[in-house]
Design a protein around this motif. Structure first.
Motif, PDB file in Angstrom:
ATOM      1  N   LEU A  92       0.464   4.457   2.677  1.00 15.70           N
ATOM      2  CA  LEU A  92       1.061   4.486   3.996  1.00 15.70           C
ATOM      3  C   LEU A  92       2.519   4.897   3.881  1.00 15.70           C
ATOM      4  N   ASP A 108       0.067   4.808  15.101  1.00 15.37           N
ATOM      5  CA  ASP A 108       0.358   3.888  13.994  1.00 15.37           C
ATOM      6  C   ASP A 108       0.011   2.470  14.432  1.00 15.37           C
ATOM      7  N   ASP A 152       0.829  -1.203   0.000  1.00 10.80           N
ATOM      8  CA  ASP A 152       0.000   0.000   0.000  1.00 10.80           C
ATOM      9  C   ASP A 152       0.871   1.264   0.000  1.00 10.80           C
ATOM     10  N   THR A 170       1.177  -3.996   5.966  1.00 14.15           N
ATOM     11  CA  THR A 170       0.048  -3.270   5.407  1.00 14.15           C
ATOM     12  C   THR A 170      -1.255  -3.823   5.966  1.00 14.15           C
ATOM     13  N   THR A 171      -2.313  -3.055   5.824  1.00 13.29           N
ATOM     14  CA  THR A 171      -3.638  -3.514   6.242  1.00 13.29           C
ATOM     15  C   THR A 171      -4.017  -4.790   5.496  1.00 13.29           C
ATOM     16  N   GLU A 172      -3.637  -4.861   4.218  1.00 11.47           N
ATOM     17  CA  GLU A 172      -3.940  -6.047   3.410  1.00 11.47           C
ATOM     18  C   GLU A 172      -3.262  -7.285   3.987  1.00 11.47           C
ATOM     19  N   ARG A 215      -0.257  -0.272  12.491  1.00 12.35           N
ATOM     20  CA  ARG A 215       0.182  -1.356  11.620  1.00 12.35           C
ATOM     21  C   ARG A 215       0.888  -2.419  12.458  1.00 12.35           C
ATOM     22  N   MET A 265      -2.264  -7.712   7.080  1.00 14.43           N
ATOM     23  CA  MET A 265      -2.874  -8.017   8.368  1.00 14.43           C
ATOM     24  C   MET A 265      -4.181  -8.767   8.196  1.00 14.43           C
ATOM     25  N   MET A 266      -4.992  -8.345   7.259  1.00 17.05           N
ATOM     26  CA  MET A 266      -6.276  -8.993   7.015  1.00 17.05           C
ATOM     27  C   MET A 266      -6.068 -10.416   6.495  1.00 17.05           C
ATOM     28  N   THR A 301      -5.600  -7.374  18.124  1.00 15.64           N
ATOM     29  CA  THR A 301      -6.044  -6.001  17.915  1.00 15.64           C
ATOM     30  C   THR A 301      -7.109  -5.601  18.929  1.00 15.64           C
TER      31      THR A 301
END
Length: 290
Positions: A18, A175, A15, A144-146, A177, A148-149, A161
């Motif tokens: 970020l 932050d 991403d 990245t969020t991707e 992340r 993590m998901m 989380t």
């Protein structure tokens, strides 16, 4: 090194919205770890290494084999950690008024590894230590969020989380992340045996000489005679060790003896025959443990 199997998650662009981290961590007095370069590198995720899912509740994080720029690494992803979970301990030394935004730098397993590897990398660069006394570390990485998901939904990884509240958000500078550390992928000689026990003790001793106290010396944390995990370590200067009560009790000495005691217990448990004489084996010392 064999490439990752086709079934591994293919690398995707990270991403770009970020900002890549350029800061040395942690932002407090003492050794620091540099970011992995480049922070926006493509990551090809491979299999999980080490512990199985049945051990996850007590683990500090998760280790995966990855490929970055066609090179294999081991990447340790850390769970989110809240200092309130160990408040009863650090409050004894630092007091109730010590700010959580500072205590996290001395209690979070991610920052513990950053501090230990920062000191080891510094010693290697300066020539103080000329050998690999621990698995080589190449810096930290913010996921990245991707990523993590994908880890949470596809691999069943619980990054904790749920621990994130306003206090933790503030302590992390906003932050959120997930944090990871990139290391060499160790292959070959896992655990300890008669052939590498001497090297393992020398490495523990050299780390202590650098004022790094691992505090979790056990066979599972060794590969090729080198420690691969510093998530429980204390590295000086350290707020707890620098507190008046800790100095009066010579807490640093206690932590050195704790590492020696852990080493002795490990060799006894593994029935590894050795003529090594550690400080605890010489004087039959057994330090208190947290």
């Amino acid at each position: 090194m064999a490439p990752l199997p086709i079934s591994a998650r293919m690398a995707k662009p990270r991403d770009k919205t970020l900002s890549p981290s350029t800061a040395l961590l942690p932002p407090c007095p003492g050794p620091k770890l540099q970011p992995f370069e480049p922070q926006d590198a493509l990551i090809k995720w491979g299999p999980r290494l080490g512990k199985t899912s049945t051990d996850d509740a007590d683990s500090q994080g998760f280790v995966f084999r990855v490929e970055i720029a066609s090179r294999a690494y081991a990447i340790k992803i850390f769970k989110f950690y809240h200092p309130a979970s160990e408040k009863f301990y650090w409050e004894t030394y630092l007091g109730k008024s010590y700010p959580l935004t500072k205590v996290i730098f001395y209690t979070d397993p991610f920052y513990a590894e950053c501090r230990a590897y920062g000191r080891i990398n510094q010693a290697r660069n300066e020539g103080t230590v000329k050998e690999d006394i621990a698995t080589r570390c190449h810096g930290y990485l913010l996921l990245t969020t991707e990523d993590m998901m994908w880890l949470e939904h596809e691999k069943g990884i619980d990054l904790r989380t749920d621990l994130i509240d306003e206090d933790l958000r503030r302590a992390l500078g906003g932050d959120l992340r997930a944090r990871a550390i990139v290391k060499d992928l160790e292959t070959g000689d896992s655990g300890l045996n008669k052939g590498n026990i001497g090297r393992a003790w020398r490495n523990v001793s050299l780390q202590n000489s650098l004022n790094i106290y691992n505090r979790d010396v056990r066979e599972e944390n060794f590969m090729n005679g080198r420690i691969v995990d510093f998530g429980s370590s204390w590295t000086e200067p350290h707020a707890i060790l620098d507190s008046a009560d800790a100095k009066d009790a010579d807490e640093a000495r206690e932590q050195r003896l704790r590492d020696c005691s852990g080493f002795d217990e490990m060799t006894e448990k593994g029935r590894i025959k050795t003529t090594l004489k550690t400080p605890t084996s010489q004087h039959n010392l057994r330090p208190r443990k947290k």
